[in-house]
Design an enzyme around this catalytic site. Structure first.
Site, PDB file in Angstrom:
ATOM      1  N   GLU A   1       0.826  -1.206   0.000  1.00 27.29           N
ATOM      2  CA  GLU A   1       0.000   0.000   0.000  1.00 27.29           C
ATOM      3  C   GLU A   1       0.864   1.261   0.000  1.00 27.29           C
ATOM      4  O   GLU A   1       0.491   2.274  -0.590  1.00 27.29           O
ATOM      5  CB  GLU A   1      -0.897   0.022   1.248  1.00 27.29           C
ATOM      6  CG  GLU A   1      -1.898  -1.123   1.341  1.00 27.29           C
ATOM      7  CD  GLU A   1      -2.426  -1.351   2.758  1.00 27.29           C
ATOM      8  OE1 GLU A   1      -3.399  -2.109   2.902  1.00 27.29           O
ATOM      9  OE2 GLU A   1      -1.869  -0.797   3.735  1.00 27.29           O
TER      10      GLU A   1
ATOM     11  N   ASP B   1     -12.355  -6.277  -0.047  1.00 25.32           N
ATOM     12  CA  ASP B   1     -13.160  -7.511   0.033  1.00 25.32           C
ATOM     13  C   ASP B   1     -14.486  -7.215   0.715  1.00 25.32           C
ATOM     14  O   ASP B   1     -14.596  -6.303   1.528  1.00 25.32           O
ATOM     15  CB  ASP B   1     -12.396  -8.590   0.813  1.00 25.32           C
ATOM     16  CG  ASP B   1     -11.875  -8.084   2.143  1.00 25.32           C
ATOM     17  OD1 ASP B   1     -10.788  -7.479   2.158  1.00 25.32           O
ATOM     18  OD2 ASP B   1     -12.576  -8.235   3.156  1.00 25.32           O
TER      19      ASP B   1
HETATM   20  N1  ADE Z   1      -8.200  -5.182   5.385  1.00 25.17           N
HETATM   21  C1  ADE Z   1      -8.663  -5.536   4.184  1.00 25.17           C
HETATM   22  N2  ADE Z   1      -9.708  -6.383   4.292  1.00 25.17           N
HETATM   23  C2  ADE Z   1      -9.924  -6.564   5.619  1.00 25.17           C
HETATM   24  C3  ADE Z   1     -10.850  -7.307   6.370  1.00 25.17           C
HETATM   25  N3  ADE Z   1     -11.776  -8.054   5.797  1.00 25.17           N
HETATM   26  N4  ADE Z   1     -10.748  -7.258   7.720  1.00 25.17           N
HETATM   27  C4  ADE Z   1      -9.810  -6.502   8.306  1.00 25.17           C
HETATM   28  N5  ADE Z   1      -8.907  -5.785   7.663  1.00 25.17           N
HETATM   29  C5  ADE Z   1      -8.956  -5.794   6.318  1.00 25.17           C
END
Ligand code: ADE
Length: 268
Positions: free
Chosen positions: A39, A226
Site C-alpha cells: 500500500e 473484500d
Molecule cells: N483489510 C482488508 N480487508 C480486511 C478485512 N476483511 N478485515 C480486516 N482488515 C482488512
C-alpha cells in the site's frame, strides 16, 4: 547510530509555518501511517519521498520512514516494516499504536492520515474499490462485559470533522470497526453490527486512540478490498484485489494531500 544532532536535523529539515489569509497557521507536517508495504510504496513514489537516513525511531525497530517536501508540506509516510522473525508486514493494532506514538513524538505532525485497505459490508452499500473516509472508529474484539469497561473496550470515538474534504473529493463516508483479525468470528460480527460499521480494518481505532491521547487530528482513508458479508472467502478476495485497490487508495490519499496543502485545520 544517529547522533542526537543528526536526529534534530532530520526532524526539522524544512518545517515552514505560513498563515492562511485569515491568519491561521497552515498545516505544515503530515504523517501518513500505512500498514502494508504494497500500500505504501506506490504513494512513496508518487510523492517522490525518500527513505530516511537519519533514523528518528529507536535503534533496532523495523519501522520505516519515507519523507520529503511535497508542495508546501513536509510529508512523512510511516510503514511499521516487517516482522523481524517472519518477514511479513507488521499489520494490526500493536504496531499501529507504537508507530503512531513514536511518529508523533519524533515528528510533531499537525495532521495524521491513516491510509489502508478494509473489508466492506455490502449490506451497508460498500463495493470493492470504494474509498471511504471514516466518520467514527471503534474496536470489535475487546469484549469486557463489566460496566464501563465494556465501553472502554469498544473505544468508540468520532473522527476529526472534515466536511469540505469529503465534499471536494466526493468520498464515501462510513463508520470503521477495528480488530486484530482478518477474518470475522460470530462474536466479532455481533460487535461490528453494534458499532454500526460499514468497513472493517486492523489499525484505525488504535491509531485514533493514540492520536487522541496526544491531541493530533487524524483522517482515516480506507479502500475496500473484500466484501465481508459476500460469497467469496476473505483472504482470497483480499489478495486478489490488493494491488488494484491500492491504486485507488493511493490516488485518494494524494488527492487528500493536495487538498490540505496551504490550508489550516479548520478549513478541512
Ligand atoms: N483489510 C482488508 N480487508 C480486511 C478485512 N476483511 N478485515 C480486516 N482488515 C482488512
Amino acid at each position: 547510530m544517529a547522533s542526537p544532532e543528526d536526529m534534530v536535523e532530520a526532524v526539522t529539515e524544512t518545517t515552514t509555518t505560513t498563515n492562511t489569509d485569515d491568519g491561521k497557521p497552515t498545516i505544515s507536517t503530515v504523517v501518513i501511517i500505512i500498514a502494508m508495504q504494497t500500500e505504501a510504496l506506490p504513494l512513496v513514489n508518487k510523492l517522490q519521498l525518500s527513505q530516511d537516513h537519519h533514523f528518528v525511531f529507536p535503534e533496532g525497530v523495523p519501522w520505516v520512514r519515507y519523507h520529503g517536501v511535497y508542495k508546501d508540506l513536509q510529508v512523512n509516510i510511516i510503514w511499521p516494516g516487517k516482522d523481524l522473525l517472519l518477514g511479513v508486514d507488521n499489520i494490526g493494532t500493536v504496531s499501529a499504536s507504537l508507530v503512531t506514538y513514536a511518529s508523533i513524538q519524533a515528528l510533531k505532525p499537525d495532521l495524521i492520515i491513516n491510509a489502508g485497505t478494509a473489508g466492506g459490508f455490502k449490506a451497508k452499500g460498500a463495493c470493492v474499490g470504494d474509498v471511504y473516509l471514516a466518520s467514527d472508529v471503534a474496536f470489535h474484539d475487546r469484549r469486557i462485559p463489566i460496566p464501563v469497561f465494556d465501553q472502554y473496550g469498544i473505544g468508540a470515538r468520532q473522527t476529526f470533522s472534515t466536511p469540505n474534504l469529503i465534499k471536494e473529493l466526493n468520498l464515501k463516508v462510513g463508520k470503521l470497526s477495528t480488530g486484530d483479525s482478518l477474518d470475522m468470528s460470530p462474536h466479532d460480527e455481533t460487535s461490528i453490527l453494534a458499532n454500526g460499521a460499514t468497513i472493517k480494518d486492523m489499525e484505525g481505532a488504535a491509531v485514533a486512540y493514540v492520536a487522541d491521547l496526544l491531541s493530533v487530528p487524524v483522517v482515516f482513508i480506507k479502500a475496500v478490498t473484500d466484501i465481508v458479508d459476500g460469497e467469496k472467502p476473505t483472504t482470497e478476495e483480499f489478495l486478489q484485489n490488493l494491488v488494484a485497490v491500492t491504486a485507488a487508495l493511493d490516488q485518494a490519499v494524494s488527492q487528500v494531500v493536495d487538498f490540505i496543502n496551504r490550508k489550516h485545520l479548520g478549513e478541512l
